[in-house]
Design an enzyme around this catalytic site. Structure first.
Site, mmCIF file in Angstrom:
data_model
loop_
_atom_site.group_PDB
_atom_site.id
_atom_site.type_symbol
_atom_site.label_atom_id
_atom_site.label_comp_id
_atom_site.label_asym_id
_atom_site.label_seq_id
_atom_site.Cartn_x
_atom_site.Cartn_y
_atom_site.Cartn_z
ATOM 1 N N ARG A 1 -5.154 37.713 23.390
ATOM 2 C CA ARG A 1 -5.184 39.082 22.893
ATOM 3 C C ARG A 1 -4.061 39.259 21.883
ATOM 4 N NH1 ARG A 1 -9.392 39.130 24.720
ATOM 5 N NH2 ARG A 1 -10.484 40.616 26.066
ATOM 6 N N GLU B 1 -9.441 45.534 16.109
ATOM 7 C CA GLU B 1 -10.616 44.784 15.664
ATOM 8 C C GLU B 1 -11.723 45.780 15.353
ATOM 9 O OE1 GLU B 1 -11.522 41.946 18.740
ATOM 10 O OE2 GLU B 1 -9.722 40.791 18.348
ATOM 11 N N HIS C 1 -12.805 36.992 16.512
ATOM 12 C CA HIS C 1 -12.976 37.144 17.972
ATOM 13 C C HIS C 1 -14.314 36.562 18.443
ATOM 14 C CE1 HIS C 1 -11.388 39.647 21.587
ATOM 15 N NE2 HIS C 1 -11.936 38.512 21.973
#
Lengths: 334, 334
Positions: free
Chosen positions: A254, A282, A301
């Site tokens: 993260r 994001e 991601h």
């Protein structure tokens, strides 16, 4: 959404049964969920939508009258959770860190049980951490891009073997990274709050005396901590300053583990590289400083998004929903 | 060359000693050779040029009066070898496949001993084969390119674990690939003309009954054969047609193992992917059909170009030259 949305249903004629709503679905998971809906026969009606709608009013309509919501990736605002709480008693989530998507305290207050999915992506994310290391050393993607349309770039590469890998965190993903790295001939040193000596020994990894020690000694530092109050911003300028010239930082965990701006400051000195799959926020904003740094390799991601991981998520979400409908517990977080 | 060329010399005052010429040098090898020239003290004068000159007249001048040439990467035309043969008695080469750079029969006729370097790049090339596999599955480089300057591409990835790797060839590089792949949890099946059962067993790999079987069964086929008369064009349309949809072909060995045009024909069907580091000819011509295929990942023959491999080449070339000057043999090919 510009594409047509399809509604897939099962047992809808059984008005006597509770309703399970799947209000959004990642494209890859649509056939996987569709093939598992028989698990609800005799137990629930199911309505499933095959797009990634984000409008709250539409989402609320899609969850209307549902007892169970298989949400996979909905960010529940307080308002949205409140709106659906008239009927919803269980929300299942397509990931481990459900607290970033549902306020668990609010869910508790509203009498909503929340379930997550675990370990489905351990191998996918671990492989992705390794893939980021390979891109930083063998530069396949960079060179491939430079080969088109007419060039023959002159370049050297680097080897990973014999470089020391330092893992920060040693859960399911960290352990799998240790396993893969060992196969690549990389010595592994691990820092974790509660080191599992037996697992370390089994994987041929050594326990680092401190997190600082990992940053100061490893050639590659890879982060594998869960994000929570104790870990948020835990890595700051001090730790990143310990990275030696030529070392790499990998973050598939993260972004918020690193204090805001600290990674960008360290990278801008130009003597270390990073492979990063996670950002805050994001999607990464267009003006994010990371985008203009050429010593970082970025992926959006995707580390967890393999077919195997999707299957694991679908299976665990279906199981959690079925268990709830049977009055049982599976992957219950609150 | 636009950059300034530097001449590095050692023992040049010792006109009584034979001359060793290093007429070209890869940039990364310059400091490595420079630090090893003491090996010639009392044995030879050394003149070393630090660029990658390709003009034959200049190269001939740089080799004038030399007894030993450390050539690393010179393509000797018949004319060039003839011109230098007045004094040159030994040519060392910075790679294994020296036959592609020096006509060995001509060298024999001219009384020139030729030495090569071996196994220096086994790990680098093996890692690069794995790196190509990672790019074809996790797509780090492709996604990184698409992240700049403003995008957030939506993409899934794939896992390598559990995919069967089929190796064609099982020399130093093939064995190292088997080792790395095993660590990644990939079952390995191997075809080679003379299977080494003990090595297969040690690496947990199985022997394939035929090369065709590797192409028909493996999820990833990786080529690790030397190029010679027996292997040139050995892989053609028939073998490539056996590749199953979704499978990958990796070539870090030599482009000429595959019949001209066969790879392009197979890739143009779009159902398989390839990771390729080697081309015929090199550099890849601007109009090469491969450049316009989007199911191939290409790197410009860099698999071997790691610092560790460079060190191995330098060390073996110095040893071969020193051995020759002592009247001994080291890595002698003819």
């Amino acid at each position: 959404m510009l594409e047509a949305m399809t509604v897939i249903t099962r047992n809808v004629e059984r008005r006597d049964l509770p309703l399970v709503s799947i209000p959004i679905c990642f494209p890859a998971m649509v056939p996987m969920f569709a093939s598992r809906l028989d698990a609800f026969d005799g137990l629930a009606r199911v309505v499933m939508y095959d797009d990634l709608e984000s409008d709250e009013t539409v989402l609320a309509e899609r969850m209307e009258d549902a007892t169970v919501v298989i949400s996979t990736g909905i960010h529940f605002s307080h308002d949205l959770l409140e709106r659906v709480s008239r009927t919803v008693r269980c929300v299942t989530f397509g990931g481990t860190g459900v607290a970033s998507f549902v306020d668990l305290a609010q869910a508790s207050r509203l009498g909503i049980s929340v379930c997550n999915a675990v370990h489905y992506g351990d191998n996918a994310v671990a492989e992705h951490a390794i893939a980021l290391m390979f891109e930083l050393t063998h530069r396949v993607g960079t060179l491939n891009a430079r080969m088109r349309p007419t060039a023959w770039p002159i370049s050297d590469i680097e080897e990973l073997t014999h470089r020391t890998l330092g893992l920060v965190g040693f859960g399911g993903i960290g352990r799998r990274v240790a396993q893969l790295a060992r196969g690549l001939g990389m010595p592994v040193t691990v820092w974790s709050r509660h080191p599992d000596r037996a697992a370390l020994a089994e994987l041929g990894a050594s326990a680092a005396p401190s997190m600082d020690d990992v940053f100061a000694r490893a050639d590659v530092v890879s982060l594998h901590l869960a994000l929570n109050e104790a870990t948020e911003g835990m890595i700051g300028d001090r730790q990143l300053d310990l990275l030696r010239p030529g070392s790499m930082l990998i973050n598939t965990a993260r972004a918020e583990l690193i204090a805001p701006g600290a990674l960008e400051r360290r990278l801008s000195r130009g003597d270390v590289t990073a492979g990063v799959d996670v950002f805050a926020p994001e999607p990464l904003p267009p003006d994010a400083p990371l985008r203009s740094l050429d010593n970082v390799v970025m992926t959006p991601h995707v580390a967890w998004k393999s077919p195997e991981a999707f299957e694991g998520i679908v299976e665990q979400n279906v199981r959690a929903a079925v268990a709830f409908l049977h009055g049982e517990s599976y992957n219950v977080v609150v």
